[in-house]
Every structure is written in structure tokens, then in C-alpha cells.
Design an enzyme around this catalytic site. Structure first.
Site, PDB file in Angstrom:
ATOM      1  N   GLN A  17     -45.057 -64.845  35.691  1.00  0.00           N
ATOM      2  CA  GLN A  17     -45.974 -65.980  35.571  1.00  0.00           C
ATOM      3  C   GLN A  17     -45.407 -67.180  36.322  1.00  0.00           C
ATOM      4  O   GLN A  17     -44.725 -68.015  35.743  1.00  0.00           O
ATOM      5  CB  GLN A  17     -46.139 -66.311  34.084  1.00  0.00           C
ATOM      6  N   PHE A  18     -45.684 -67.265  37.627  1.00  0.00           N
ATOM      7  CA  PHE A  18     -45.124 -68.364  38.425  1.00  0.00           C
ATOM      8  C   PHE A  18     -45.620 -69.725  37.959  1.00  0.00           C
ATOM      9  O   PHE A  18     -44.950 -70.735  38.159  1.00  0.00           O
ATOM     10  CB  PHE A  18     -45.401 -68.166  39.921  1.00  0.00           C
ATOM     11  N   THR A  19     -46.764 -69.789  37.302  1.00  0.00           N
ATOM     12  CA  THR A  19     -47.321 -71.075  36.888  1.00  0.00           C
ATOM     13  C   THR A  19     -46.492 -71.757  35.799  1.00  0.00           C
ATOM     14  O   THR A  19     -46.717 -72.938  35.514  1.00  0.00           O
ATOM     15  CB  THR A  19     -48.783 -70.936  36.414  1.00  0.00           C
TER      16      THR A  19
END
Length: 147
Positions: free
Chosen positions: A80-82
């Protein structure tokens, strides 16, 4: 590394209409974010923490809170890069703190590898894919871990 950890009673990830990862019953759904300075050392520390953190209710035997390792519970690990999105300025998140895929993908894979080496049953999402995550949050119970 940063992880949003949810205690769940089942969770799954669907990509292009097909389930790619799923845990049934109690366990943890873990969203993992990677930043530029993370290394395999942080991946190993995060895996150990996820496997041993005590987020489940005490047993009838009077023992304290329990971990996935105590109970043999599965984990669903999803990149989950966010999680490294910066919303302090303006109306759009900035993504400069998130590691690029070439850095993040092997480190998320290392977290999964380390968990499995510890004896965990681990399901995963699909790195870089448009994923639909479904879960039943047990509690609700959500914590943020950083290593």
C-alpha cells in the site's frame, strides 16, 4: 516501513474479478507501505513484530493478550504505497515519501518471506494491481506499526 494492521474475522483481495489472496476466520489484514530508506532489516523487524504483537483477546486460561504466533492465525499482507502519502499541504496528496515499485516490491516480498520463515500462514495481494480488499474488522481494531 509502515503498516496499518486490522484484526479481522476474514479478509480477501480480488484482482480482475478473481480472488488472489484470502484468509478465513480470525487473523490480521496488513497494509504495508515502504519508504526510500527502508531495507531488509526493517522488513525483518516488521515481520517479527506482526507475528508477535498481541492484538487478540486473552484466553480462558487467564493468560494475557495473544498474538498470531500464539494462536497460529493467518495474515493477509497487501502492499500500500499510499501509506506514505503526504496531505499536509494543498488538496492533493504528495507521494514523494513512498518508495518506487523497484524498491518497495522486494521489501514487501521480504516481509512475507520472513513471516513464512517464522511459521506464519500468509496470503497476499498483487503488487501494483488495482485491488479490491474486503474484510470484516473485528472490534473494530486497527493499529499503526512503524519500524
Amino acid at each position: 516501513m509502515r503498516a496499518v494492521v486490522q484484526r479481522v474475522d476474514g479478509a480477501s483481495v480480488v484482482v480482475d474479478g478473481g480472488t488472489v489472496g484470502e484468509i478465513k476466520g480470525p487473523g490480521l489484514c496488513v497494509l504495508v507501505g515502504v519508504t526510500h530508506t527502508d531495507t531488509e532489516t526493517e522488513a525483518e523487524r516488521l515481520a517479527r513484530k506482526l507475528w508477535s504483537v498481541r492484538l487478540f483477546a486473552p484466553g480462558d486460561d487467564g493468560e494475557g493478550e495473544r498474538s498470531c504466533s500464539d494462536l497460529g492465525l493467518p495474515l493477509l499482507v497487501i502492499s500500500q504505497f499510499t501509506l506514505y502519502g503526504d496531505t499536509r499541504k494543498g488538496r492533493r496528496p504528495g507521494w514523494s515519501a513512498a518508495a518506487p515499485g523497484a524498491v518497495a516490491e522486494p521489501l514487501v516480498a521480504e516481509v512475507v518471506r520472513q513471516l513464512r520463515a517464522l511459521g506464519a500462514e500468509v496470503a497476499t495481494g498483487e503488487f501494483g494491481a488495482q485491488m479490491r480488499v474486503s474484510l470484516t474488522n473485528d472490534g473494530p481494531f486497527t493499529v499503526l506499526l512503524e519500524v
